[in-house]
Design a protein around this motif. Sequence first.
Motif, short mmCIF file in Angstrom:
data_model
loop_
_atom_site.label_atom_id
_atom_site.label_comp_id
_atom_site.label_asym_id
_atom_site.label_seq_id
_atom_site.Cartn_x
_atom_site.Cartn_y
_atom_site.Cartn_z
N PHE A 165 0.83 -1.20 0.00
CA PHE A 165 0.00 0.00 0.00
C PHE A 165 0.87 1.25 0.00
N LEU A 166 0.55 2.16 -0.91
CA LEU A 166 1.28 3.43 -0.97
C LEU A 166 0.54 4.52 -0.21
N PHE A 167 -0.64 4.87 -0.67
CA PHE A 167 -1.47 5.87 -0.01
C PHE A 167 -2.90 5.82 -0.53
N GLU A 168 -3.75 6.51 0.22
CA GLU A 168 -5.15 6.60 -0.13
C GLU A 168 -5.60 8.05 -0.07
N TYR A 169 -6.36 8.45 -1.06
CA TYR A 169 -6.94 9.79 -1.09
C TYR A 169 -8.47 9.69 -1.08
N PHE A 170 -9.05 10.60 -0.35
CA PHE A 170 -10.51 10.68 -0.28
C PHE A 170 -10.88 12.15 -0.28
N SER A 171 -11.72 12.53 -1.22
CA SER A 171 -12.13 13.92 -1.33
C SER A 171 -10.95 14.88 -1.26
N GLU A 172 -9.96 14.59 -2.05
CA GLU A 172 -8.77 15.44 -2.24
C GLU A 172 -7.81 15.47 -1.05
N GLN A 230 -5.27 13.24 1.60
CA GLN A 230 -4.61 11.98 1.86
C GLN A 230 -5.03 11.48 3.23
N ARG A 231 -5.64 10.31 3.27
CA ARG A 231 -6.15 9.79 4.54
C ARG A 231 -5.20 8.76 5.16
N ASN A 232 -4.54 7.99 4.33
CA ASN A 232 -3.66 6.95 4.83
C ASN A 232 -2.40 6.92 3.98
N LYS A 233 -1.32 6.49 4.61
CA LYS A 233 -0.05 6.44 3.90
C LYS A 233 0.69 5.19 4.31
N GLY A 234 1.31 4.54 3.35
CA GLY A 234 2.13 3.36 3.64
C GLY A 234 3.55 3.76 3.96
N ASN A 235 4.40 2.75 4.08
CA ASN A 235 5.80 2.98 4.48
C ASN A 235 6.70 3.15 3.27
N PHE A 236 6.54 4.23 2.59
CA PHE A 236 7.37 4.55 1.43
C PHE A 236 8.06 5.88 1.67
N PRO A 237 9.24 6.05 1.04
CA PRO A 237 9.96 7.32 1.23
C PRO A 237 9.20 8.49 0.62
N GLY A 238 9.63 9.69 1.02
CA GLY A 238 8.97 10.90 0.57
C GLY A 238 9.04 11.14 -0.93
N PHE A 294 7.83 9.37 -3.02
CA PHE A 294 6.52 8.96 -3.51
C PHE A 294 5.47 9.93 -2.96
N SER A 295 4.75 10.55 -3.85
CA SER A 295 3.72 11.48 -3.43
C SER A 295 2.51 11.35 -4.34
N GLY A 296 1.44 11.92 -3.91
CA GLY A 296 0.23 11.84 -4.72
C GLY A 296 -0.66 13.02 -4.48
N ARG A 297 -1.71 13.07 -5.24
CA ARG A 297 -2.74 14.08 -5.02
C ARG A 297 -4.03 13.61 -5.68
N GLN A 298 -5.10 14.25 -5.28
CA GLN A 298 -6.39 13.93 -5.86
C GLN A 298 -7.08 15.24 -6.23
N PHE A 299 -7.73 15.22 -7.35
CA PHE A 299 -8.39 16.42 -7.85
C PHE A 299 -9.88 16.40 -7.47
N MET A 303 -0.07 9.99 -8.98
CA MET A 303 1.05 9.76 -8.07
C MET A 303 2.34 10.12 -8.79
N ASN A 304 3.25 10.64 -8.01
CA ASN A 304 4.52 11.11 -8.55
C ASN A 304 5.66 10.41 -7.82
N VAL A 305 6.64 10.00 -8.57
CA VAL A 305 7.85 9.46 -7.97
C VAL A 305 9.01 10.29 -8.48
N SER A 306 9.74 10.88 -7.57
CA SER A 306 10.88 11.70 -7.95
C SER A 306 12.17 10.92 -7.77
N THR A 307 13.20 11.37 -8.42
CA THR A 307 14.54 10.77 -8.30
C THR A 307 14.44 9.25 -8.36
N LEU A 308 13.99 8.76 -9.49
CA LEU A 308 13.72 7.33 -9.65
C LEU A 308 14.96 6.48 -9.37
#
Lengths: 112, 114
Positions: B45-52, B54-62, B64-69, B76-81
């Motif tokens: 699990f990475l993360f969960e978004y609800f109504s824009e 983030q409600r829950n987040k897994g154990n991943f480094p920063g 990994f990010s996301g957003r909801q419109f 979801m965005n992954v930087s410095t692959l």
Amino acid sequence: ELKVEQNPLFLSMQEGKNYTIYCNYSTTSDRLYWYRQDPGKSLESLFVLLSNGAVKQEGRLMASLDTKARLSTLHITAAVHDLSATYFCAVISNFGNEKLTFGTGTRLTIIP
Amino acid sequence: KAGVTQTPRYLIKTRGQQVTLSCSPISGHRSVSWYQQTPGQGLQFLFEYFSETQRNKGNFPGRFSGRQFSNSRSEMNVSTLELGDSALYLCASSLGGAATYEQYFGPGTRLTVT
């Protein structure tokens, strides 16, 4: 932290035989899913089990849930080749985050 | 009713680059969750978004990010692959929280980092 273990990890069985996949989890949960995944594909929902003693059947697959033992089983009856896939159980803990914690998966191969 | 869609389906990136993956949930679903699947770590699990939000987040480094419109679509965005980010990324949508509502999975985005 919720742990979900499946066994076996790999299962090769002949057509027409019966077998059971086991899913054990480490904390209280009243909601358990079984999914099927074909190679390179996404997850297909098979069963949702919501209470102790729940049993669901679809074709040659039957799933059950024992919340007291923290155990779910997926039983395959008279296997056919089309059932070859990887099967996952996934659990949502009654405590904490509303996230699915998946088991390791069981790769099932049905041999003609 | 259309299912969950994810774009792109396949992606090849180089180490150090960043990537953005998109997920469009089933119409009416407000929750989107993201999962990473690798041969070594399985489904996580990475993360969960609800109504824009983030409600829950897994154990991943920063990285990994996301957003909801507002239309419930999520990115979801992954930087410095890193090479270890090569995986199948699955998103799942549901009406509400996973504790109450079933999640429906999209076809996934296969990311390869070279």
